[in-house]
Design a protein around this motif. Structure first.
Motif, PDB file in Angstrom:
ATOM      1  N   ARG A 170     -59.482  -8.331  85.404  1.00  0.00           N
ATOM      2  CA  ARG A 170     -60.078  -8.138  86.726  1.00  0.00           C
ATOM      3  C   ARG A 170     -60.483  -9.450  87.384  1.00  0.00           C
ATOM      4  O   ARG A 170     -60.385  -9.608  88.600  1.00  0.00           O
ATOM      5  CB  ARG A 170     -61.311  -7.226  86.619  1.00  0.00           C
ATOM      6  CG  ARG A 170     -61.962  -6.905  87.971  1.00  0.00           C
ATOM      7  CD  ARG A 170     -63.196  -6.041  87.834  1.00  0.00           C
ATOM      8  NE  ARG A 170     -64.235  -6.706  87.066  1.00  0.00           N
ATOM      9  CZ  ARG A 170     -64.910  -6.130  86.072  1.00  0.00           C
ATOM     10  NH1 ARG A 170     -64.643  -4.893  85.714  1.00  0.00           N
ATOM     11  NH2 ARG A 170     -65.841  -6.804  85.429  1.00  0.00           N
ATOM     12  N   VAL A 210     -66.409  -1.303  84.007  1.00  0.00           N
ATOM     13  CA  VAL A 210     -65.946  -1.176  85.390  1.00  0.00           C
ATOM     14  C   VAL A 210     -66.964  -1.852  86.300  1.00  0.00           C
ATOM     15  O   VAL A 210     -68.176  -1.693  86.122  1.00  0.00           O
ATOM     16  CB  VAL A 210     -65.771   0.308  85.766  1.00  0.00           C
ATOM     17  CG1 VAL A 210     -65.440   0.460  87.250  1.00  0.00           C
ATOM     18  CG2 VAL A 210     -64.674   0.946  84.911  1.00  0.00           C
ATOM     19  N   PRO A 223     -64.404  -1.571  92.141  1.00  0.00           N
ATOM     20  CA  PRO A 223     -64.682  -1.042  90.801  1.00  0.00           C
ATOM     21  C   PRO A 223     -63.431  -0.663  90.018  1.00  0.00           C
ATOM     22  O   PRO A 223     -62.982   0.481  90.035  1.00  0.00           O
ATOM     23  CB  PRO A 223     -65.572   0.177  91.071  1.00  0.00           C
ATOM     24  CG  PRO A 223     -65.274   0.584  92.465  1.00  0.00           C
ATOM     25  CD  PRO A 223     -64.938  -0.675  93.198  1.00  0.00           C
ATOM     26  N   ILE A 224     -62.867  -1.658  89.323  1.00  0.00           N
ATOM     27  CA  ILE A 224     -61.801  -1.403  88.360  1.00  0.00           C
ATOM     28  C   ILE A 224     -62.257  -1.965  87.015  1.00  0.00           C
ATOM     29  O   ILE A 224     -63.207  -2.743  86.945  1.00  0.00           O
ATOM     30  CB  ILE A 224     -60.457  -2.013  88.796  1.00  0.00           C
ATOM     31  CG1 ILE A 224     -60.522  -3.547  88.797  1.00  0.00           C
ATOM     32  CG2 ILE A 224     -60.038  -1.489  90.164  1.00  0.00           C
ATOM     33  CD1 ILE A 224     -59.170  -4.216  89.026  1.00  0.00           C
ATOM     34  N   ALA A 225     -61.576  -1.566  85.946  1.00  0.00           N
ATOM     35  CA  ALA A 225     -61.948  -2.011  84.609  1.00  0.00           C
ATOM     36  C   ALA A 225     -61.634  -3.488  84.423  1.00  0.00           C
ATOM     37  O   ALA A 225     -60.730  -4.040  85.066  1.00  0.00           O
ATOM     38  CB  ALA A 225     -61.217  -1.191  83.553  1.00  0.00           C
ATOM     39  N   HIS A 228     -57.477  -4.011  83.295  1.00  0.00           N
ATOM     40  CA  HIS A 228     -57.085  -2.827  84.061  1.00  0.00           C
ATOM     41  C   HIS A 228     -55.843  -2.142  83.535  1.00  0.00           C
ATOM     42  O   HIS A 228     -55.611  -0.962  83.820  1.00  0.00           O
ATOM     43  CB  HIS A 228     -56.914  -3.171  85.534  1.00  0.00           C
ATOM     44  CG  HIS A 228     -56.072  -4.386  85.785  1.00  0.00           C
ATOM     45  ND1 HIS A 228     -54.707  -4.402  85.612  1.00  0.00           N
ATOM     46  CD2 HIS A 228     -56.411  -5.636  86.209  1.00  0.00           C
ATOM     47  CE1 HIS A 228     -54.242  -5.593  85.915  1.00  0.00           C
ATOM     48  NE2 HIS A 228     -55.242  -6.380  86.282  1.00  0.00           N
ATOM     49  N   TRP A 419     -70.402   1.168  78.578  1.00  0.00           N
ATOM     50  CA  TRP A 419     -69.433   1.233  79.684  1.00  0.00           C
ATOM     51  C   TRP A 419     -68.434   2.379  79.527  1.00  0.00           C
ATOM     52  O   TRP A 419     -67.573   2.584  80.383  1.00  0.00           O
ATOM     53  CB  TRP A 419     -68.704  -0.088  79.850  1.00  0.00           C
ATOM     54  CG  TRP A 419     -67.729  -0.500  78.769  1.00  0.00           C
ATOM     55  CD1 TRP A 419     -66.644   0.197  78.313  1.00  0.00           C
ATOM     56  CD2 TRP A 419     -67.725  -1.743  78.036  1.00  0.00           C
ATOM     57  NE1 TRP A 419     -65.965  -0.510  77.347  1.00  0.00           N
ATOM     58  CE2 TRP A 419     -66.602  -1.709  77.167  1.00  0.00           C
ATOM     59  CE3 TRP A 419     -68.538  -2.867  78.045  1.00  0.00           C
ATOM     60  CZ2 TRP A 419     -66.298  -2.756  76.296  1.00  0.00           C
ATOM     61  CZ3 TRP A 419     -68.231  -3.912  77.200  1.00  0.00           C
ATOM     62  CH2 TRP A 419     -67.133  -3.860  76.329  1.00  0.00           C
ATOM     63  N   LEU A 423     -65.540   3.729  82.266  1.00  0.00           N
ATOM     64  CA  LEU A 423     -64.148   3.450  81.929  1.00  0.00           C
ATOM     65  C   LEU A 423     -63.324   4.732  81.957  1.00  0.00           C
ATOM     66  O   LEU A 423     -62.193   4.748  82.463  1.00  0.00           O
ATOM     67  CB  LEU A 423     -64.064   2.784  80.557  1.00  0.00           C
ATOM     68  CG  LEU A 423     -62.664   2.453  80.052  1.00  0.00           C
ATOM     69  CD1 LEU A 423     -61.954   1.479  80.989  1.00  0.00           C
ATOM     70  CD2 LEU A 423     -62.742   1.864  78.633  1.00  0.00           C
ATOM     71  N   PHE A 426     -62.572   5.617  85.489  1.00  0.00           N
ATOM     72  CA  PHE A 426     -61.531   4.748  86.040  1.00  0.00           C
ATOM     73  C   PHE A 426     -60.158   5.140  85.519  1.00  0.00           C
ATOM     74  O   PHE A 426     -59.180   5.167  86.280  1.00  0.00           O
ATOM     75  CB  PHE A 426     -61.815   3.281  85.700  1.00  0.00           C
ATOM     76  CG  PHE A 426     -60.676   2.366  86.052  1.00  0.00           C
ATOM     77  CD1 PHE A 426     -60.400   2.059  87.371  1.00  0.00           C
ATOM     78  CD2 PHE A 426     -59.850   1.841  85.058  1.00  0.00           C
ATOM     79  CE1 PHE A 426     -59.332   1.240  87.716  1.00  0.00           C
ATOM     80  CE2 PHE A 426     -58.789   1.013  85.389  1.00  0.00           C
ATOM     81  CZ  PHE A 426     -58.526   0.713  86.717  1.00  0.00           C
ATOM     82  N   GLU A 427     -60.057   5.439  84.239  1.00  0.00           N
ATOM     83  CA  GLU A 427     -58.753   5.790  83.658  1.00  0.00           C
ATOM     84  C   GLU A 427     -58.174   7.041  84.322  1.00  0.00           C
ATOM     85  O   GLU A 427     -56.958   7.144  84.502  1.00  0.00           O
ATOM     86  CB  GLU A 427     -58.889   5.981  82.155  1.00  0.00           C
ATOM     87  CG  GLU A 427     -59.061   4.658  81.405  1.00  0.00           C
ATOM     88  CD  GLU A 427     -59.179   4.836  79.905  1.00  0.00           C
ATOM     89  OE1 GLU A 427     -59.885   5.781  79.488  1.00  0.00           O
ATOM     90  OE2 GLU A 427     -58.580   4.039  79.170  1.00  0.00           O
ATOM     91  N   ARG A 430     -56.886   5.786  87.656  1.00  0.00           N
ATOM     92  CA  ARG A 430     -55.749   4.895  87.390  1.00  0.00           C
ATOM     93  C   ARG A 430     -54.471   5.671  87.148  1.00  0.00           C
ATOM     94  O   ARG A 430     -53.391   5.283  87.620  1.00  0.00           O
ATOM     95  CB  ARG A 430     -56.114   4.037  86.169  1.00  0.00           C
ATOM     96  CG  ARG A 430     -54.998   3.235  85.515  1.00  0.00           C
ATOM     97  CD  ARG A 430     -55.566   2.537  84.277  1.00  0.00           C
ATOM     98  NE  ARG A 430     -54.588   1.801  83.519  1.00  0.00           N
ATOM     99  CZ  ARG A 430     -53.866   2.307  82.506  1.00  0.00           C
ATOM    100  NH1 ARG A 430     -54.030   3.580  82.144  1.00  0.00           N
ATOM    101  NH2 ARG A 430     -52.989   1.562  81.857  1.00  0.00           N
TER     102      ARG A 430
END
Length: 437
Positions: A170, A210, A223-225, A228, A419, A423, A426-427, A430
């Motif tokens: 990131r 994230v 806000p991405i891991a 990523h 986290w 995460l 986000f996954e 994604r």
């Protein structure tokens, strides 16, 4: 540009559109405002394309060329790139596009480190004129929003092409140059074409915390891991769908062929060009998502050595750090006692003790957990350990949580557990934007 500098490359082939892995069809939606198309069906290249080893990955640029640059037809084109924007036979795409009369290339835009890659971290080459092509080179570094939109307008372009090798972390700024250029293109009414390249550390999973928006900066806009697990084209699709929803850009992504999510760079058959001065090899990239966290400390992250981000240390550290780190029994990696003298950056000219990472199982290795384990053990064995006074570690990790937990004596699993929920969210997001199996 003079006709004497141009030449027809003779590339031919059929390129379709892939909205999902394996799908094929017309590009269609890419031409409408705010829509995203993906060029992704198999193509072939004819004379002039250079050698093509059997089984290797074909980049987005190759797919674009195989289609005769149809996506760029009738457009005044500007390219955001750096030394990594090369063909399979190591020619630079700016030279290739400039020499081809099917493309009206009118400008080049340089990111951090510059178009030719001569600047160190936190710097750029500024504006110039490329001596090889005579094209104007504009500087995008440390600009965003309307400032880049004004640059695009001044350059007289219709379409922005992005082609830069990312490394999967990131805080590696090229993905935020992409993001900023997408926002700017939307403001200026320009289209964006992203030519895809491999994630050199694979893309099987995302890892790490994230970003929380109050900690947004150029090392993390959204806000991405931390790791990523995506390619530049996949990130562009995610940016457009999740973060530019009120003002999406006209986006076309040109997918690779032959790349699989579990592939590391050495399996692609492509030449490696250092994306920045301290990213000399794919092994550097493998460790980077974890060891770059040491930029937020008073330890050297190996800048000024031949193995940046693979060696870490400071004056006063010794074998106890490697012993403590190995005691964590982290998967896929060993830590060896190491000594080095940086030629620039932190601790320049001073003999440093520390560790060197030796990744013996790339698939099991989690660079973010390794980085956290190294922070924990460095703090434990060395009384001189300290965070940077500006708490840059919070920008790198995306919040103050890692710093607070490490200072409180938490272990690797406790920090990672903190986290986990973010995460997982986000996954799930994604997964909607992935292009490859």
């Amino acid at each position: 540009m003079t006709l004497s500098r141009r030449g027809v490359l003779g590339l031919a082939g059929a390129v379709g559109s892939a909205g999902a892995v394996g799908a094929a069809g017309a590009l269609g939606a890419a031409a409408t405002a705010g829509a995203a198309g993906t060029v992704g069906a198999a193509g072939t290249a004819g004379a002039g394309a250079g050698p093509r080893p059997a089984g290797r990955v074909r980049t987005g640029f190759e797919r674009l060329a195989a289609d005769g640059y149809a996506v760029l037809a009738g457009q005044k084109v500007g390219v955001v790139t750096n030394p990594t924007g090369i063909t399979a036979d190591a020619r630079h795409l700016v030279d290739v596009l400039h020499a081809d009369e099917r493309v009206d290339l009118v400008a080049v835009f340089g990111p951090e480190h510059g178009f030719r890659g001569t600047a160190q971290a936190g710097d750029s080459e500024g504006a110039s004129r490329d001596p090889a092509t005579g094209l104007p080179v504009y500087d995008t570094y440390d600009k965003s929003g309307q400032r880049i939109a004004d640059v695009f307008t001044a350059a007289g372009i219709d379409t922005v092409v992005f082609d830069i090798q990312d490394v999967g972390a990131r805080f590696y700024t090229y993905i935020w140059t992409l993001y900023d250029c997408m926002r700017a293109a939307a403001l200026a009414g320009k289209a964006v074409v992203v030519l895809d390249r491999p994630n050199p550390v694979g893309g099987r999973r995302a890892a790490g915390p994230v970003l929380q928006r109050p900690y947004a900066s150029f090392v993390g806009r959204e806000p991405i891991a931390l790791a990523h697990g995506m390619t530049a084209a996949e990130l562009a699709r995610l940016f457009n769908g999740e973060f530019l929803g009120d003002a999406p850009v006209r986006l076309t992504t040109v997918a690779m062929s032959g790349w699989r999510r579990g592939s590391f760079f050495g399996e692609t058959g492509l030449p490696w060009v250092p994306p920045s001065p301290n990213m000399p090899t794919p092994d550097t990239a493998l460790a980077y998502a974890g060891t770059c966290l040491f930029e937020g400390t008073n330890l050297s992250e190996g800048r000024g050595t031949t193995t940046p981000f693979e060696v870490l240390g400071a004056e006063g550290l010794d074998r106890r750090w490697a012993e403590a780190a190995n005691g964590l029994d982290l998967p896929g990696v060993w830590f060896r006692e190491a000594y080095f003298t940086p030629t620039f950056s932190k601790h320049v000219g001073k003999a440093c003790g520390g560790v060197r990472l030796i990744v013996h199982d790339r698939e099991a290795f989690d660079p973010v957990r390794a980085g956290i384990g190294l922070l924990i053990t460095a703090r434990r064995v060395w009384s001189g350990f300290g965070w940077r006074a500006d708490h840059f570690i919070d920008r790198l990790t995306g919040s103050d949580r890692v710093r607070v937990l490490v200072d409180a004596g938490a272990g690797v699993e406790e920090v990672a557990g903190d986290w986990a929920a973010g995460l997982a969210r986000f996954e799930a997001v994604r997964a909607q934007y992935l292009l490859y199996a």
